[in-house]
Design a protein around this motif. Structure first.
Motif, mmCIF file in Angstrom:
data_model
loop_
_atom_site.group_PDB
_atom_site.id
_atom_site.type_symbol
_atom_site.label_atom_id
_atom_site.label_comp_id
_atom_site.label_asym_id
_atom_site.label_seq_id
_atom_site.Cartn_x
_atom_site.Cartn_y
_atom_site.Cartn_z
ATOM 1 N N GLY A 151 0.829 -1.200 0.000
ATOM 2 C CA GLY A 151 0.000 0.000 0.000
ATOM 3 C C GLY A 151 0.863 1.249 0.000
ATOM 4 O O GLY A 151 0.607 2.208 0.724
ATOM 5 N N ALA A 152 1.909 1.233 -0.816
ATOM 6 C CA ALA A 152 2.956 2.261 -0.744
ATOM 7 C C ALA A 152 2.456 3.659 -1.082
ATOM 8 O O ALA A 152 2.941 4.639 -0.526
ATOM 9 N N ALA A 153 1.516 3.777 -1.996
ATOM 10 C CA ALA A 153 1.065 5.102 -2.438
ATOM 11 C C ALA A 153 0.150 5.736 -1.400
ATOM 12 O O ALA A 153 -0.778 5.102 -0.904
ATOM 13 N N ILE A 154 0.441 6.975 -1.035
ATOM 14 C CA ILE A 154 -0.422 7.751 -0.143
ATOM 15 C C ILE A 154 -1.006 8.890 -0.965
ATOM 16 O O ILE A 154 -0.266 9.747 -1.461
ATOM 17 N N ASP A 155 -2.297 8.890 -1.140
ATOM 18 C CA ASP A 155 -2.947 9.868 -2.013
ATOM 19 C C ASP A 155 -3.484 11.047 -1.206
ATOM 20 O O ASP A 155 -4.667 11.105 -0.858
ATOM 21 N N HIS A 156 -2.614 11.980 -0.895
ATOM 22 C CA HIS A 156 -3.050 13.203 -0.235
ATOM 23 C C HIS A 156 -3.883 14.035 -1.222
ATOM 24 O O HIS A 156 -3.694 13.939 -2.435
ATOM 25 N N PRO A 157 -4.798 14.855 -0.715
ATOM 26 C CA PRO A 157 -5.606 15.690 -1.609
ATOM 27 C C PRO A 157 -4.728 16.659 -2.384
ATOM 28 O O PRO A 157 -3.679 17.094 -1.888
ATOM 29 N N LEU A 158 -5.160 17.014 -3.595
ATOM 30 C CA LEU A 158 -4.317 17.814 -4.476
ATOM 31 C C LEU A 158 -4.649 19.307 -4.432
ATOM 32 O O LEU A 158 -3.792 20.117 -4.084
ATOM 33 N N SER A 205 -9.631 20.797 -2.016
ATOM 34 C CA SER A 205 -9.714 19.462 -1.425
ATOM 35 C C SER A 205 -8.902 19.374 -0.135
ATOM 36 O O SER A 205 -9.276 18.646 0.792
ATOM 37 N N VAL A 206 -7.810 20.122 -0.055
ATOM 38 C CA VAL A 206 -7.064 20.170 1.208
ATOM 39 C C VAL A 206 -7.913 20.815 2.295
ATOM 40 O O VAL A 206 -7.992 20.321 3.428
ATOM 41 N N THR A 207 -8.580 21.918 1.954
ATOM 42 C CA THR A 207 -9.454 22.587 2.922
ATOM 43 C C THR A 207 -10.581 21.662 3.370
ATOM 44 O O THR A 207 -10.918 21.605 4.561
#
Length: 338
Positions: A133-140, A144-146
């Motif tokens: 599960g190496a990929a970490i998909d943070h919001p772009l 989406s961060v807010t």
């Protein structure tokens, strides 16, 4: 002398096993207009010698050796020394891919309304192989961060690049939020700027069972829950009660510290939710928090965190039978009282 565009902020404490790889990855960046400020935070391994060896051969490196004071103090010290327009975070056990700085500088140059940009990352094991599960998909996007401010994850701290003056304007990192200092910072910065992540995976984030994020789960959830309550105060136009705190008060003192009822109850609920899948926390200091949460919600089952009985089974499955019995007894007593 013209200041560099970037100050790379690297605090090191006993990272000797991985430090050379981390430093090599910084020095191999395609964007080379940076200074690398390394604080050796009281390391007792070979880290000081490694730092000095690299500093001797690359003039961009500024080495500071000091007694162990913790990550927050080290990063704030680097922020005082920083000459770069941008501050790039980095940890001593991670690996920055060659285009990381170039792409982040290009983004911030092109988006003056953004004060922070991180990158998506790939997790690696202690030995450097991709982790399951190496990929970490943070919001772009900033939007989406807010939208993820309350739930996360927002940004990978060692992957971010930030505007130095903005970071100083909000007061840098705050000592009370130890082990969740980045989350408190994101909440404060979100009130002043836009934050985003690049879609590129430009950092290899080393994962180990001994790292801070795994050893201080309860403290992290407590600090994050308090930070969210503090944000409510700021957004309501009230003073930030944690300004000047060197440490967080105990949960039972939160209502008095905030000057309003319900803060302790809300924080307990968040902490209990956060530790349900962490048996070490459940078996240790988390149990009194759960007991207090049961008292908070006595007669109000709608406010009860679900899954507490399943946590009993989780403790038993992970070889903590005594802790399972203690939690089961607390839940049984609560059921009888109701």
């Amino acid at each position: 002398m013209t200041p560099p565009r970037i100050t790379v902020a690297l605090s090191v404490h006993n990272n000797a096993a991985y430090l050379a790889e981390a430093l090599d990855s910084i020095l191999a960046q395609s964007f080379g207009d940076f200074e690398l400020v390394i604080v050796n935070d009281g390391s007792s391994d070979a880290s000081p010698a490694i730092i000095d060896a690299y500093a001797a051969r690359d003039a961009r490196i500024r080495a500071v050796h000091r007694r162990n004071s913790g990550l927050i103090a080290s990063l704030n010290h680097i922020l005082e020394l920083a000459r770069g327009e941008y501050v790039a975070r980095m940890d001593g056990d991670d690996v920055a891919l060659p285009e990381r700085f170039a792409r982040q500088v290009a983004f911030l140059d092109a988006h003056p309304d953004h004060g922070v940009v991180g990158t998506r990352v790939l997790r690696i094991t202690e030995t450097g192989e991709p982790k399951r599960g190496a990929a970490i998909d943070h919001p772009l996007s900033a939007e989406s961060v807010t939208a993820a401010l309350e739930s996360g994850p927002l940004l990978c701290h060692p992957s971010v690049m930030m505007r130095r003056d903005l970071l100083r304007a909000v007061g840098g990192y705050r000592p009370a939020y130890r082990h969740c200092e980045d989350y408190d910072l994101w909440l404060r910065l979100a009130e002043r700027t836009r934050m985003a992540n690049l879609p590129d995976r430009l950092l290899l984030y080393r994962y180990s069972g001994t790292q801070v994020s795994n050893r201080h789960v309860l403290v992290q959830h407590y600090g994050a829950a308090v930070a969210r309550q503090v944000r409510i105060e700021r957004l309501a136009g009230r003073p930030d009660p944690s300004d000047g705190w060197q440490e967080l008060p105990p949960i039972e003192a939160l209502d008095a510290a905030f000057g309003r009822d319900g803060v302790a109850r809300a924080v307990r609920s968040e902490v209990v939710t956060g530790i349900l899948f962490d048996p070490p926390s459940l078996a240790g200091a988390g149990l009194p928090v759960i007991v207090a949460h049961l008292a908070d919600t006595h007669g109000h089952p709608a406010g009860r965190v679900p899954g507490l009985w399943r946590a009993v089974a989780r403790l038993a499955r992970t070889g903590r039978p005594l802790a399972a019995v203690r939690l089961a007894r607390a839940l049984a007593r609560d059921r009888i009282r109701r």
